[in-house]
Design a protein around this motif. Structure first.
Motif, PDB file in Angstrom:
ATOM      1  N   GLN A 151       4.751   6.332  42.874  1.00  0.00           N
ATOM      2  CA  GLN A 151       4.281   5.090  42.165  1.00  0.00           C
ATOM      3  C   GLN A 151       5.233   4.747  41.126  1.00  0.00           C
ATOM      4  O   GLN A 151       5.330   3.488  40.917  1.00  0.00           O
ATOM      5  N   VAL A 152       5.767   5.537  40.484  1.00  0.00           N
ATOM      6  CA  VAL A 152       6.402   5.175  39.323  1.00  0.00           C
ATOM      7  C   VAL A 152       7.913   4.579  39.910  1.00  0.00           C
ATOM      8  O   VAL A 152       8.422   3.608  39.427  1.00  0.00           O
ATOM      9  N   ARG A 153       8.380   5.164  40.900  1.00  0.00           N
ATOM     10  CA  ARG A 153       9.486   4.677  41.481  1.00  0.00           C
ATOM     11  C   ARG A 153       9.170   3.292  42.007  1.00  0.00           C
ATOM     12  O   ARG A 153      10.153   2.218  41.954  1.00  0.00           O
ATOM     13  N   ASN A 154       8.258   3.218  42.572  1.00  0.00           N
ATOM     14  CA  ASN A 154       7.815   1.852  43.355  1.00  0.00           C
ATOM     15  C   ASN A 154       7.604   0.760  42.136  1.00  0.00           C
ATOM     16  O   ASN A 154       8.358  -0.437  42.398  1.00  0.00           O
ATOM     17  N   LYS A 155       7.097   1.230  40.952  1.00  0.00           N
ATOM     18  CA  LYS A 155       6.963   0.025  39.980  1.00  0.00           C
ATOM     19  C   LYS A 155       8.411  -0.262  39.452  1.00  0.00           C
ATOM     20  O   LYS A 155       8.580  -1.175  39.115  1.00  0.00           O
ATOM     21  N   ALA A 156       9.214   0.830  39.471  1.00  0.00           N
ATOM     22  CA  ALA A 156      10.599   0.604  38.720  1.00  0.00           C
ATOM     23  C   ALA A 156      11.432  -0.543  39.820  1.00  0.00           C
ATOM     24  O   ALA A 156      12.075  -1.176  39.568  1.00  0.00           O
ATOM     25  N   VAL A 157      11.325  -0.087  41.131  1.00  0.00           N
ATOM     26  CA  VAL A 157      12.026  -0.841  42.031  1.00  0.00           C
ATOM     27  C   VAL A 157      11.216  -2.400  41.989  1.00  0.00           C
ATOM     28  O   VAL A 157      12.103  -3.383  42.249  1.00  0.00           O
ATOM     29  N   GLU A 158       9.947  -2.615  41.767  1.00  0.00           N
ATOM     30  CA  GLU A 158       9.212  -3.894  41.831  1.00  0.00           C
ATOM     31  C   GLU A 158       9.713  -4.753  40.500  1.00  0.00           C
ATOM     32  O   GLU A 158      10.022  -5.660  40.651  1.00  0.00           O
ATOM     33  N   ALA A 159       9.860  -3.822  39.400  1.00  0.00           N
ATOM     34  CA  ALA A 159      10.361  -4.608  38.169  1.00  0.00           C
ATOM     35  C   ALA A 159      11.843  -4.989  38.402  1.00  0.00           C
ATOM     36  O   ALA A 159      12.170  -5.813  37.979  1.00  0.00           O
ATOM     37  N   TYR A 160      12.844  -4.262  38.906  1.00  0.00           N
ATOM     38  CA  TYR A 160      14.115  -4.490  39.111  1.00  0.00           C
ATOM     39  C   TYR A 160      14.037  -5.704  40.082  1.00  0.00           C
ATOM     40  O   TYR A 160      14.899  -6.708  39.815  1.00  0.00           O
ATOM     41  N   GLN A 161      13.474  -5.974  41.120  1.00  0.00           N
ATOM     42  CA  GLN A 161      13.307  -6.940  42.106  1.00  0.00           C
ATOM     43  C   GLN A 161      12.872  -8.231  41.442  1.00  0.00           C
ATOM     44  O   GLN A 161      13.404  -9.197  41.616  1.00  0.00           O
ATOM     45  N   GLU A 162      12.027  -8.001  40.532  1.00  0.00           N
ATOM     46  CA  GLU A 162      11.514  -9.213  39.916  1.00  0.00           C
ATOM     47  C   GLU A 162      12.529  -9.787  38.638  1.00  0.00           C
ATOM     48  O   GLU A 162      12.830 -10.909  38.607  1.00  0.00           O
TER      49      GLU A 162
END
Length: 103
Positions: free
Chosen positions: A86-97
């Motif tokens: 979940q932390v990885r998913n949030k980090a990827v989501e933040a990077y994409q944003e």
């Protein structure tokens, strides 16, 4: 430090005055990079996974009688992996944003 009943209490240190000189020393000893903290967290998850796997092998070999300990170790590892994902998913989501931002 000696407590009220005259015994030495090693857990309590006296307060020290913070000066610019010792503040630099405090900051130098307490600095840990984000990468180091992330590596430590991933290592802990890996240790939990390895422990769970080892407990399962010992249970299968008949060397452990307590099934509860094996199940608890497995659940701890499962929760740790899920949190890491979940932390990885949030980090990827933040990077994409950030990458979608207009400059």
């Amino acid at each position: 430090m000696i407590n009220k009943i005259g015994m030495l209490n090693p857990g309590i240190n006296p307060l020290q005055k913070i000066t610019p000189k010792n503040m630099q020393e405090i900051n130098a000893t307490n600095q840990t990079s984000f990468g180091d903290m992330l590596k430590q967290a991933i290592d802990q998850v890996n240790q939990l996974e390895n422990h769970s796997s080892e407990m399962g092998k010992l249970l299968a070999a008949g060397k452990i009688d307590n099934l509860h300990d094996v199940l608890i170790a497995g659940q701890k590892a499962s929760v740790a992996v899920e949190l890491t994902v979940q932390v990885r998913n949030k980090a990827v989501e933040a990077y994409q944003e950030v990458m979608r931002m207009q400059v």
